[in-house]
Design an enzyme around this catalytic site. Structure first.
Site, mmCIF file in Angstrom:
data_model
loop_
_atom_site.group_PDB
_atom_site.id
_atom_site.type_symbol
_atom_site.label_atom_id
_atom_site.label_comp_id
_atom_site.label_asym_id
_atom_site.label_seq_id
_atom_site.Cartn_x
_atom_site.Cartn_y
_atom_site.Cartn_z
ATOM 1 C CB VAL A 103 2.443 -0.229 4.725
ATOM 2 C CG1 VAL A 103 1.039 -0.819 5.137
ATOM 3 C CG2 VAL A 103 3.142 0.750 5.794
ATOM 4 C CB ALA B 14 -0.972 0.018 1.176
ATOM 5 C CG HIS B 15 1.529 3.707 2.702
ATOM 6 N ND1 HIS B 15 1.256 4.104 3.859
ATOM 7 C CD2 HIS B 15 0.299 3.917 1.908
ATOM 8 C CE1 HIS B 15 0.306 4.480 3.884
ATOM 9 N NE2 HIS B 15 -0.459 4.387 2.906
ATOM 10 C CG ASN B 16 8.290 0.842 -1.150
ATOM 11 O OD1 ASN B 16 8.831 0.786 -0.014
ATOM 12 N ND2 ASN B 16 8.688 0.194 -2.319
ATOM 13 C CE LYS C 11 1.404 0.204 -5.074
ATOM 14 N NZ LYS C 11 1.467 -1.183 -5.264
#
Lengths: 147, 168
Positions: free
Chosen positions: A106, A92-94, B160
């Site tokens: 995440v 979802a996040h990096n 991301k």
């Protein structure tokens, strides 16, 4: 950013109404009209001032799984590894961070079995050790930028 | 009516999942967004609103909100401060640090010795690194002798950021 957008961000980080005409209700709280609020939120999304507007879902409360994991990526492989990690929809996040452990991502999934599978696949595809750091306890979350 | 936790029922049913899917990109920017979702899903607007309220109550929806891009707001320094505190005090100290107004997230997480001795994570945002450093110094002061070592990991790039996507 002008004063009205500032008020919008301050007012609606914590919650937004569920109602027949939520923008009309919300607009009153920041002293503007319904159509102006809709337009301003749209413009801030387009400009990247807002990354999202709407419901924020909690993977764990849905019966899914969530974790934070880190990799120590050699500098010359950084972009290649980022591409491998980002390709998983469960990531979802990096974030790139300055440390020996320099890539932090995440995983959020509504299918709890996918967490371990994705971590194992990332290890297999990158050849790097994944440091899994699932939260053991969550303390009060404020996250409120006061503008 | 009070919802009783029922372990045999999944926390979200098929219709909830369809609502989640329909709002993954966000809430429609139209005067009656819940009505628009209702039309799309073949529900009544009241059903959509009732289900979303119920998901809020159960914590499936954390909140409905604007999510600012902190870089765009000028909060360009984002430091993940990580602390090695005694396990037996992590709960109490996590509470104390988590309530500081400049800490946006605070978690207890496992160590990975010897590489990673830290068990308490506190995210600190600031307009510049000096501001983050002042805030981190404040945390260190509060922890006192319980701070057996800490570091601040600054983010240098968002690789991301999409949020949760439902599996197929």
């Amino acid at each position: 950013m002008d004063a009205v957008n500032r008020r919008i961000i301050n007012a609606f980080q914590g919650g937004f109404p569920i109602a027949e005409r939520p923008y009309a209700e919300a607009a009153m709280r920041v002293g503007i009209e319904e159509d102006e609020l809709i337009e301003r939120i749209g413009d801030m999304l387009d400009a990247g001032t807002l990354t999202r507007f709407g419901p924020l879902y909690n993977a764990e409360a849905m019966g899914g799984a969530l974790t934070l994991a880190a990799l120590a990526v050699p500098a010359e492989r950084y972009d290649e590894v980022a591409e491998i990690v980002n390709a998983f929809p469960e990531v979802a996040h990096n974030y790139e961070r300055v440390h020996a452990l320099n890539m932090w991502f995440v995983i959020a999934t509504d299918d709890p079995a996918r967490k371990a599978t994705v971590l194992a696949e990332i290890e297999a595809k990158t050849g790097l050790t994944v440091y899994d750091m699932p939260k053991e306890e969550e303390f009060f979350i404020g996250l409120h930028f006061n503008l | 009516m009070t919802a009783q936790p029922n372990r045999t029922e999944p926390p979200v049913d098929a219709m909830d999942r369809r609502i989640i899917e329909a709002t993954q990109e966000g809430l429609p920017l139209t005067p009656r967004p819940y009505h628009e979702l209702a039309v799309e899903l073949g529900l009544t607007p009241d059903d959509v609103m009732a289900r979303m309220r119920a998901m809020l109550e159960r914590g499936v929806i954390r909140r409905i909100s604007v999510v600012p891009n902190h870089y765009a707001l000028g909060f360009e320094a984002n430091g993940m401060s990580v602390w090695d505190v005694p396990d037996e005090r992590a709960h109490e100290l996590g509470h104390e640090i988590g309530t500081l107004d400049f800490v946006s997230h605070c978690y207890r997480r496992p160590r990975h010795l010897p590489l990673w001795p830290y068990n308490l994570f506190a995210m600190v945002h600031g307009r510049a690194r000096e501001e983050v450093e002042r805030k981190v110094a404040r945390i260190a002061e509060i922890l006192g002798a319980a701070d057996r070592g800490h570091e601040v990991l600054y983010s240098t790039r968002i690789l991301k950021k999409t949020g949760l996507r439902l599996s197929a």
